[in-house]
Design a protein around this motif. Sequence first.
Motif: not given
Length: 269
Positions: A211-222
């Motif tokens: 909702s606050r950025t157009d940057l891609p988001v990746v998920v890590g850890f676990g």
Amino acid sequence: MSATMTPASNDRIARRFAALKAEGRGALVTYTTAGDPDAARALEILRGLPAAGADVIEVGMPFSDPMADGPTVQAAAIRALAAGMTLKGTLDTIAAFREGDTDTPVVLMGYYNPIYIYGAEAFARDAAAAGVDGVLIVDLPPEEADEMIGALRAHGLSLIMLTTPTTDETRLDEILRYASGFLYHVSITGITGSASAENEAVDSMIRMIRSRTDLPVVVGFGIKTPEQARAFAGMADGAVVGSAIVSRIAADEDPLGFVKELANAVRGR
């Protein structure tokens, strides 16, 4: 840098995420440690990752005190350092990888101490020359990032910033002032390779971030299994798998075969 700024269109990271978005899927982001178990084998694995299905490659810069990493990645850093890997050697490894691959985005991940000793400007210059696309510095908060971000921007490199389950909107806006390339969302409060995240909590955070950025988001850890990689890559713009790959290197098993399993899952095969 605004919260909605996207990287330049000629950037490898931006091109890769745009292509994956057009395909309708998230990225498989893999992590290995430079020089683990030794320089030659690490380079061999690195060169095999794109064909195995890695969309974005993270390479760990070995450090003697990796405070955010669990035992698996800590042991990889110790093996690499014992085998003689250095920050200069890490950059040489990326340069050697680039001789055969000019398309796959490569992000260096690690801690600020070795970069500080190397010199921020010299590091950014040499990293860009080696073919690095971005840098993720685990222990560099926005309040201390001015020197590093200036050096990286001067050489066309992205500073990948971290968000966590405790990041609120105010803190996120501060992070986004510096972030480029993509955001790395740490899915748990803990170290790498530890407990797995809850899907609903991660999904809620990703919605807030988007909702606050157009940057891609990746998920890590676990993220340890193909099923988890598929779930989080579908929820976000990518899933990062590190410790589960590194553990196979430590056991002298086939890490690339495992990456193929992850890639097939992320691609819905």
